[in-house]
Design a protein around this motif. Sequence first.
Motif, PDB file in Angstrom:
ATOM      1  N   ASP A 293       0.705  -1.458  -0.027  1.00  0.00           N
ATOM      2  CA  ASP A 293       0.306   0.377  -0.023  1.00  0.00           C
ATOM      3  C   ASP A 293       0.842   0.970   0.390  1.00  0.00           C
ATOM      4  OD1 ASP A 293      -1.625  -1.388   0.104  1.00  0.00           O
ATOM      5  OD2 ASP A 293      -2.302  -1.717   2.521  1.00  0.00           O
ATOM      6  N   ARG A 294       1.504   1.126   0.744  1.00  0.00           N
ATOM      7  CA  ARG A 294       2.967   2.278   0.347  1.00  0.00           C
ATOM      8  C   ARG A 294       4.151   2.044   0.236  1.00  0.00           C
ATOM      9  NH1 ARG A 294       6.933   5.022   4.677  1.00  0.00           N
ATOM     10  NH2 ARG A 294       5.671   7.383   3.897  1.00  0.00           N
ATOM     11  N   ILE A 295       4.595   2.436  -0.795  1.00  0.00           N
ATOM     12  CA  ILE A 295       6.239   2.668  -1.418  1.00  0.00           C
ATOM     13  C   ILE A 295       7.458   3.474  -1.132  1.00  0.00           C
ATOM     14  CG2 ILE A 295       7.412   2.238  -3.537  1.00  0.00           C
ATOM     15  CD1 ILE A 295       4.931   1.488  -4.986  1.00  0.00           C
ATOM     16  N   ALA A 296       8.198   2.883  -0.543  1.00  0.00           N
ATOM     17  CA  ALA A 296       9.104   3.824  -0.224  1.00  0.00           C
ATOM     18  C   ALA A 296       9.915   4.936  -1.153  1.00  0.00           C
ATOM     19  CB  ALA A 296      10.046   3.135   0.919  1.00  0.00           C
ATOM     20  N   ASP A 297       9.873   6.066  -0.919  1.00  0.00           N
ATOM     21  CA  ASP A 297      10.628   7.249  -1.681  1.00  0.00           C
ATOM     22  C   ASP A 297      12.007   7.093  -1.777  1.00  0.00           C
ATOM     23  OD1 ASP A 297      10.997   9.705  -2.377  1.00  0.00           O
ATOM     24  OD2 ASP A 297       9.818  10.436  -2.086  1.00  0.00           O
ATOM     25  N   GLY A 298      12.354   6.862  -3.048  1.00  0.00           N
ATOM     26  CA  GLY A 298      14.015   7.304  -2.544  1.00  0.00           C
ATOM     27  C   GLY A 298      14.771   7.787  -1.969  1.00  0.00           C
ATOM     28  N   GLY A 299      14.452   9.363  -2.335  1.00  0.00           N
ATOM     29  CA  GLY A 299      14.423  10.619  -2.721  1.00  0.00           C
ATOM     30  C   GLY A 299      15.722  11.204  -3.473  1.00  0.00           C
ATOM     31  N   ALA A 300      15.339  11.754  -4.090  1.00  0.00           N
ATOM     32  CA  ALA A 300      16.691  12.367  -4.768  1.00  0.00           C
ATOM     33  C   ALA A 300      17.745  13.262  -3.889  1.00  0.00           C
ATOM     34  CB  ALA A 300      15.542  14.600  -5.199  1.00  0.00           C
ATOM     35  N   GLY A 301      18.097  13.315  -3.812  1.00  0.00           N
ATOM     36  CA  GLY A 301      19.783  13.337  -3.332  1.00  0.00           C
ATOM     37  C   GLY A 301      19.950  11.463  -3.547  1.00  0.00           C
ATOM     38  N   GLY A 302      19.827  10.384  -3.211  1.00  0.00           N
ATOM     39  CA  GLY A 302      20.417   9.593  -3.715  1.00  0.00           C
ATOM     40  C   GLY A 302      20.120   9.477  -5.297  1.00  0.00           C
ATOM     41  N   HIS A 303      19.810  10.060  -6.006  1.00  0.00           N
ATOM     42  CA  HIS A 303      19.133   9.536  -7.165  1.00  0.00           C
ATOM     43  C   HIS A 303      20.690  10.429  -7.209  1.00  0.00           C
ATOM     44  CE1 HIS A 303      17.662   8.684 -11.252  1.00  0.00           C
ATOM     45  NE2 HIS A 303      18.137  10.036 -11.460  1.00  0.00           N
ATOM     46  N   HIS A 304      20.413  11.386  -7.168  1.00  0.00           N
ATOM     47  CA  HIS A 304      21.370  12.620  -7.379  1.00  0.00           C
ATOM     48  C   HIS A 304      23.471  11.924  -7.515  1.00  0.00           C
ATOM     49  CE1 HIS A 304      18.930  16.244  -7.215  1.00  0.00           C
ATOM     50  NE2 HIS A 304      18.685  15.999  -8.489  1.00  0.00           N
ATOM     51  N   ARG A 305      23.369  11.218  -5.834  1.00  0.00           N
ATOM     52  CA  ARG A 305      24.017  10.562  -5.775  1.00  0.00           C
ATOM     53  C   ARG A 305      24.527   9.035  -6.731  1.00  0.00           C
ATOM     54  NH1 ARG A 305      22.971  11.644  -0.679  1.00  0.00           N
ATOM     55  NH2 ARG A 305      22.026   9.401  -0.463  1.00  0.00           N
ATOM     56  N   ALA A 306      23.448   8.751  -7.472  1.00  0.00           N
ATOM     57  CA  ALA A 306      24.202   7.605  -8.749  1.00  0.00           C
ATOM     58  C   ALA A 306      24.311   7.766  -9.534  1.00  0.00           C
ATOM     59  CB  ALA A 306      22.274   6.900  -8.513  1.00  0.00           C
ATOM     60  N   ILE A 307      23.120   9.409  -9.772  1.00  0.00           N
ATOM     61  CA  ILE A 307      23.364   9.962 -11.166  1.00  0.00           C
ATOM     62  C   ILE A 307      25.467  10.109 -10.687  1.00  0.00           C
ATOM     63  CG2 ILE A 307      23.861  12.073 -12.315  1.00  0.00           C
ATOM     64  CD1 ILE A 307      21.213  12.498 -12.047  1.00  0.00           C
ATOM     65  N   ILE A 308      25.805  10.505 -10.007  1.00  0.00           N
ATOM     66  CA  ILE A 308      27.764  11.372 -10.117  1.00  0.00           C
ATOM     67  C   ILE A 308      28.345   9.976 -10.412  1.00  0.00           C
ATOM     68  CG2 ILE A 308      29.562  12.352  -7.984  1.00  0.00           C
ATOM     69  CD1 ILE A 308      26.833  14.349  -7.521  1.00  0.00           C
ATOM     70  N   LEU A 309      27.888   8.750  -9.132  1.00  0.00           N
ATOM     71  CA  LEU A 309      28.787   7.660  -9.716  1.00  0.00           C
ATOM     72  C   LEU A 309      28.658   7.182 -10.721  1.00  0.00           C
ATOM     73  CD1 LEU A 309      29.969   5.565  -8.218  1.00  0.00           C
ATOM     74  CD2 LEU A 309      28.534   4.576  -7.367  1.00  0.00           C
ATOM     75  N   ALA A 310      28.038   7.440 -11.242  1.00  0.00           N
ATOM     76  CA  ALA A 310      27.545   7.054 -12.674  1.00  0.00           C
ATOM     77  C   ALA A 310      28.779   7.721 -13.767  1.00  0.00           C
ATOM     78  CB  ALA A 310      26.405   6.846 -13.196  1.00  0.00           C
ATOM     79  N   ILE A 311      28.111   9.292 -13.763  1.00  0.00           N
ATOM     80  CA  ILE A 311      29.660   9.906 -14.369  1.00  0.00           C
ATOM     81  C   ILE A 311      30.364   9.250 -14.562  1.00  0.00           C
ATOM     82  CG2 ILE A 311      30.331  12.501 -14.514  1.00  0.00           C
ATOM     83  CD1 ILE A 311      27.283  12.878 -14.598  1.00  0.00           C
ATOM     84  N   ALA A 312      30.999   9.112 -13.290  1.00  0.00           N
ATOM     85  CA  ALA A 312      32.663   9.021 -12.334  1.00  0.00           C
ATOM     86  C   ALA A 312      32.958   7.795 -13.511  1.00  0.00           C
ATOM     87  CB  ALA A 312      32.824   8.916 -11.072  1.00  0.00           C
ATOM     88  N   ILE A 313      32.026   6.222 -13.573  1.00  0.00           N
ATOM     89  CA  ILE A 313      32.538   5.376 -14.340  1.00  0.00           C
ATOM     90  C   ILE A 313      32.440   5.228 -15.864  1.00  0.00           C
ATOM     91  CG2 ILE A 313      31.194   3.150 -14.346  1.00  0.00           C
ATOM     92  CD1 ILE A 313      30.233   3.289 -11.926  1.00  0.00           C
ATOM     93  N   TRP A 314      31.873   6.777 -16.549  1.00  0.00           N
ATOM     94  CA  TRP A 314      31.438   6.724 -18.343  1.00  0.00           C
ATOM     95  C   TRP A 314      32.774   7.433 -17.823  1.00  0.00           C
ATOM     96  CZ3 TRP A 314      26.356   9.452 -17.194  1.00  0.00           C
ATOM     97  CH2 TRP A 314      24.996   9.015 -17.248  1.00  0.00           C
ATOM     98  N   VAL A 315      33.326   8.736 -17.212  1.00  0.00           N
ATOM     99  CA  VAL A 315      34.663   8.946 -17.073  1.00  0.00           C
ATOM    100  C   VAL A 315      35.483   7.908 -17.690  1.00  0.00           C
ATOM    101  CG1 VAL A 315      36.330  10.836 -16.351  1.00  0.00           C
ATOM    102  CG2 VAL A 315      33.826  11.393 -16.414  1.00  0.00           C
ATOM    103  N   LEU A 316      35.746   7.053 -16.839  1.00  0.00           N
ATOM    104  CA  LEU A 316      36.412   6.471 -16.095  1.00  0.00           C
ATOM    105  C   LEU A 316      36.930   5.724 -17.831  1.00  0.00           C
ATOM    106  CD1 LEU A 316      36.698   5.040 -12.807  1.00  0.00           C
ATOM    107  CD2 LEU A 316      38.446   6.418 -14.116  1.00  0.00           C
ATOM    108  N   ALA A 317      35.713   4.962 -17.902  1.00  0.00           N
ATOM    109  CA  ALA A 317      35.782   4.200 -19.121  1.00  0.00           C
ATOM    110  C   ALA A 317      36.014   5.083 -20.812  1.00  0.00           C
ATOM    111  CB  ALA A 317      34.394   3.362 -18.814  1.00  0.00           C
TER     112      ALA A 317
END
Length: 412
Positions: A202-226
């Motif tokens: 009935d109730r789904i947790a909200d992951g929050g924008a902050g966590g998604h922003h950190r995921a974007i930063i981590l993904a960008i770091a992986i992209w840059v290295l690759a």
Amino acid sequence: MTATDARPDHPGPRNSSRRYGSVAKTLHWLTALLLLTAIPLGLVANAWPYDSSAQLAVKALLFSLHKTIGLLAFFVALARIFWAAIQPRPQTLISGRPIQVLLADATHLVLYASLVIVPLSGWLHHAATTGFAPIWWPFGQTLPFVPQSEAVAGFFAAWHWLFTKLLAAAILLHIIGALKHHYIDRDATLARMLPGQPALPDRIADGGAGGHHRAIILAIAIWVLALAGGTLLGLQTDDRATIPRLAEVQSEWAVRDGTLEITVQQLGSAVTGSFADWTAEIDFAEAPSDGLHGRVDVVIAIGSLSLGGVTTQALDAEFFNAAVFPTARFSGPIRAADQGYVVDGVLSLAGRDVPAVLPFTLAIADDTATVSGQVTLDRRDFGMGPSYPDESSMGFGVDVRVALTAVRAEAE
């Protein structure tokens, strides 16, 4: 609760904050089908031998399938990313595990980027090289602003190789995560990407924008290295650059610039390449002496050949056998012909000496000579390609073209 959530047995095409719509599901599984077809085809095609005409035909077929399906996967991936960008993003079913959410989001972002870069780099590599295995689409054999260059092809081949590994890792993590959700966490993360609509809490947790922003930063770091790794691999010096260059020669005419090209027919397609290192001793006089106008002696560094996607095959023992016969030589006297001149020479290539007549045109102006000539040779005369006894996969004829500009030595 949205209208889509209120009718769980009749999902609509659009996403909601809780569920994936039918369009997102279709694009997801279509992408998976294409990738799980294209990747094994590429692995098998790379490993497939080409020691005979029949094997080469199969190898080309496998590569054409791989490229064609990969290009389709590229456009499907673009559609999937576009749809994801304009749709609500269903909230995560994970609660209280921020690290797991971070890794899951970063993996998705890396996966999306790889879905674009892998087929795109393969397409650019294909467009930059000449060779067999065409793409079975009415477009895409060449691309605007992409020169047919072995250096450019090698650059994008390195990107393709590295990002393929990144894509495989992202897919593996994606599958492991989905199975963990289904069998260990026992939530509906996997089920809500399957046909139908599973029951959701009935109730789904909200992951929050902050966590998604950190995921974007981590993904960008992986992209840059690759990207950096792929670029470094692509810029690596070709092994052939370590081959000693031919020594300069002195003659009556000094070559200032020129090209020495060959064209072969492979599986019905023309493949053109050139030798980067060759020398020419040219003695020529406008007035003949004993019916001859002079003599030419050309030495060619076989290892300097660039022949698109089949360079390695051409330099192997089956053809030029560059390791055993690193140079070729063409020499002979020059005589006048009905149109222009000819060299009645002998071509020493791959351990055989074969007579060859090269007709050419010559224009001299102010002690500068412009030469253009062409001859067709038969590879069988040099014992090349014995495993390819017919022309079904490898033509017998090899077109050789030479164009050069030379200046009279005394005029320098």
